[in-house]
Every structure is written in C-alpha cells, then in structure tokens.
Design an enzyme around this catalytic site. Structure first.
Site, PDB file in Angstrom:
ATOM      1  N   HIS A  11       0.836  -1.204   0.000  1.00  0.00           N
ATOM      2  CA  HIS A  11       0.000   0.000   0.000  1.00  0.00           C
ATOM      3  C   HIS A  11       0.872   1.255   0.000  1.00  0.00           C
ATOM      4  CE1 HIS A  11      -3.982   1.957   1.149  1.00  0.00           C
ATOM      5  NE2 HIS A  11      -3.117   2.950   1.270  1.00  0.00           N
ATOM      6  N   HIS A  13       1.216   4.932  -2.523  1.00  0.00           N
ATOM      7  CA  HIS A  13       0.826   5.713  -3.702  1.00  0.00           C
ATOM      8  C   HIS A  13       2.086   6.269  -4.350  1.00  0.00           C
ATOM      9  CE1 HIS A  13      -3.480   5.777  -2.499  1.00  0.00           C
ATOM     10  NE2 HIS A  13      -2.945   5.649  -1.295  1.00  0.00           N
ATOM     11  N   HIS A 190      -9.841   1.369  -0.787  1.00  0.00           N
ATOM     12  CA  HIS A 190      -9.608   2.111   0.446  1.00  0.00           C
ATOM     13  C   HIS A 190     -10.928   2.217   1.227  1.00  0.00           C
ATOM     14  CE1 HIS A 190      -5.851   3.141  -1.396  1.00  0.00           C
ATOM     15  NE2 HIS A 190      -5.550   4.110  -0.552  1.00  0.00           N
ATOM     16  N   GLU A 193     -10.755   4.202   7.035  1.00  0.00           N
ATOM     17  CA  GLU A 193      -9.659   5.071   7.472  1.00  0.00           C
ATOM     18  C   GLU A 193     -10.280   6.336   8.063  1.00  0.00           C
ATOM     19  OE1 GLU A 193      -5.697   7.330   5.671  1.00  0.00           O
ATOM     20  OE2 GLU A 193      -7.340   6.805   4.331  1.00  0.00           O
ATOM     21  N   ASP A 271       2.149   3.970   2.882  1.00  0.00           N
ATOM     22  CA  ASP A 271       1.101   4.836   2.335  1.00  0.00           C
ATOM     23  C   ASP A 271       1.683   5.968   1.486  1.00  0.00           C
ATOM     24  OD1 ASP A 271      -1.484   5.631   1.840  1.00  0.00           O
ATOM     25  OD2 ASP A 271      -1.864   6.445   3.833  1.00  0.00           O
ATOM     26  N   ASP A 272       2.029   7.087   2.106  1.00  0.00           N
ATOM     27  CA  ASP A 272       2.617   8.246   1.420  1.00  0.00           C
ATOM     28  C   ASP A 272       3.815   8.699   2.257  1.00  0.00           C
ATOM     29  OD1 ASP A 272       0.403   8.835  -0.687  1.00  0.00           O
ATOM     30  OD2 ASP A 272      -0.684   8.718   1.210  1.00  0.00           O
TER      31      ASP A 272
END
Length: 325
Positions: A11, A13, A190, A193, A271-272
C-alpha cells in the site's frame, strides 16, 4: 534487528512517495513554482486530510513526462530495496497523469521503466495497481477501470479506488470493479480510514475485493472483525499514516496487534511516506518497538502480504523463497 529483514509493501501511492528533493529537481526541469509547498525544513506543508490532498496534487503536478515518472519509480523502488524490501506494489493514478497532459500508456510506460531499472539494479520486484480517485466521482473511477482494461500492461496487475472515502458510496463503483475483475486484475479498495467500520462493510458488500486499503477502523465492530477473518480479507494497514492523520494519538495504541491476534490477515505499508515521516523500514521498526512484534511476527506479516500480492504464482514463489532464506 528489522533492518535486515526482507520486507513486502502493498500500500503505497507512487505520487505520494515522491520525496521533496526529487519534486524540486523535476519541478526545476519544467519551471514549476512550488511556493508554499514546503516548510523551512523542506518538508511538505499540510495539517489535515484536505490540505494533505492539496499538497499531494501540487507535488504530483510536477511529473509531466515518461522520464519524470521513470525517475519517480526508480527513486522509490531503489529506496525501499535499500531498506530490505523484496517486493512492492504502488497505486498509480491516470487522473494525475492526465492532469499534466500525459496519456495513460506513456504514464505507465515511464513508471514501468523505473520499476524494471530498479529490479535490474537492486533485485526489487514491483507491480502497479491502477486506481480511480473516489472524490472525482463515479464516472472518473469507471474511466480509470476502463482505461486500465483497454490498455493493459504486464506490470499493472490490480485495480482499486483511493481518495476521500467521505465522498460517494462503494455501490457507485460496482461497474468499474466488475470490468476490472473480469479482466483479471486483483481488486482492493480504500475504506475504514477516515470513516468507520460501516465504510468497510459497504466496500465488502458492494465490491468483489480481496483486500482493503487501511480498514483499520474495523476494530470498532467485533462482528466485522469476525467477517474479515471468515472471508480471509487482507488489510493493508499503515500505522504511521494513521497516527500522522490523527486517527490514533500514538503507535502504542494503534490496533495493529489486536487485529492480528484476532486472526485478521494484516500487512504493513507506508502509504505516502515523505508526507507522514515514514518508510517501510520505519513501519517495521515501529511494529517492533511499539507493538512488541518480533522477527517471526514480522516475517509472517511479509508472508501474508506475498500471499495477497497481485502477482503471478511463479513470481510469488520466488519471492517466498527469498523471504524465508
């Protein structure tokens, strides 16, 4: 301890993995003004999910050519390889590429070149998951799926939906997921969250998915936790991201271990990473220090991730040998 462990990430991006120094270099190529994007220490400026999305979109806009995206993918995959990753998947967004005037095929070709160059240099294996951006609306999500199916690439092996889960309902994306699934793409969404367990339930009820991006707030519904176990749904958990966005005050109280001990199939990802002060090695370290997970626990998490990876079985088996070596 965790530095030498082989790691697997599902996961992340790709635009969200763009490190500030790379964004500045690529922006200089194209004469892009980045005023207001970074603070005095050179970090991205944001304070909540909405401002995070805004910063993300500005940084993403500097990438405009296949060469730019090659550099982005190469930088990301070599960086996680240096931290012990043997396999990584990245979410890609045709909408971000199109906003910069780049056709989908050129966007994917650029990213694929970076992934292949990183594998040649570091042995890291990578795949891409095409995603629709939820807050852009059902029509754009459907277009993302249709494009991924109409213009296939061997390294694009999955489809999902990302973005602001407070907007639109999973039922709005049923057709997009249907055509992607029928084309043989792995499916993830997604959910759970920003929104609670009802978001996860809605995704499971409406979309034929094997994985949930995040899904951490399933912990708030015991029946849902049981359902995740019964149906073998894999959670792509991102503890550092959850804490950075304020879902939990610190890593000690994150429900990662509770979900794992409840029998849920859990994985860990960043994630990021530059936005959240994270990396795949940091996530493994945090699970070790704040959740008390040892090497065998972390290797089990890696095996779970490889089992859920959107990759062919021959590649999966080769990676499992490396993980267990």
């Amino acid at each position: 301890m965790t530095t030498t462990l082989p790691k697997v990430e599902l996961h992340c991006h790709i635009e969200g993995a763009a490190r500030p120094d790379l964004v500045r270099r690529v922006a200089a190529r194209h004469g892009v003004n980045l005023t207001g994007l970074f603070d005095e220490r050179g970090n991205y400026v944001w304070h909540d999910f909405t401002s995070f999305i805004r910063a993300y979109d500005i940084a993403s806009s500097v990438f405009r050519t296949p060469e730019d995206f090659r550099d982005l993918a190469f930088d990301h995959f070599t960086a996680i390889a240096a931290e012990g990753a043997i396999y990584g998947e990245v979410f890609i967004s045709a909408d971000h590429a199109l906003a910069s005037g780049l056709p989908y095929a050129d966007y994917v070709a650029g990213l694929a070149a970076g992934i292949e160059d990183a594998e040649a240099a570091k042995g890291i294996v990578g795949r891409m998951v095409a995603t629709g951006v939820r807050h852009l609306g059902p029509d754009r999500v459907f277009a993302a799926a249709k494009t991924a199916v109409a213009e296939p690439h061997p390294l694009v092996t999955g489809f999902g939906v990302a973005g602001d889960e407070r907007m639109h309902h999973p039922r709005d994306f049923i057709e997009a997921f249907r055509i992607a699934g029928e084309a043989g793409l792995g499916l993830t969404a997604h959910a759970g969250e920003l929104c609670g367990p009802e978001s996860v339930i809605a995704a499971l009820d409406n979309l034929d998915i094997s994985r949930i991006g995040h899904g951490v707030r399933a912990i708030e519904d015991a029946a849902l936790v049981e359902r995740l176990v019964d149906e073998g749904i894999v959670l792509e958990l991102c503890p550092g991201s959850n804490v950075a966005l304020g879902l939990y005050p610190n890593l000690d109280v994150h429900p990662f271990r509770t979900l794992m001990e409840s029998g849920v199939a859990v994985t860990v990802s960043s994630d990021d990473p530059p936005y959240f002060g994270s990396s795949i090695r940091a996530e493994y370290d945090w699970l070790n220090r704040h959740q008390g997970l040892g090497d065998e626990d972390l290797l089990k998490i890696g095996r779970t991730a490889l089992g859920a990876a959107f990759v062919d079985d021959a590649t999966r088996q080769r990676l499992l040998v490396r993980l267990d070596a």
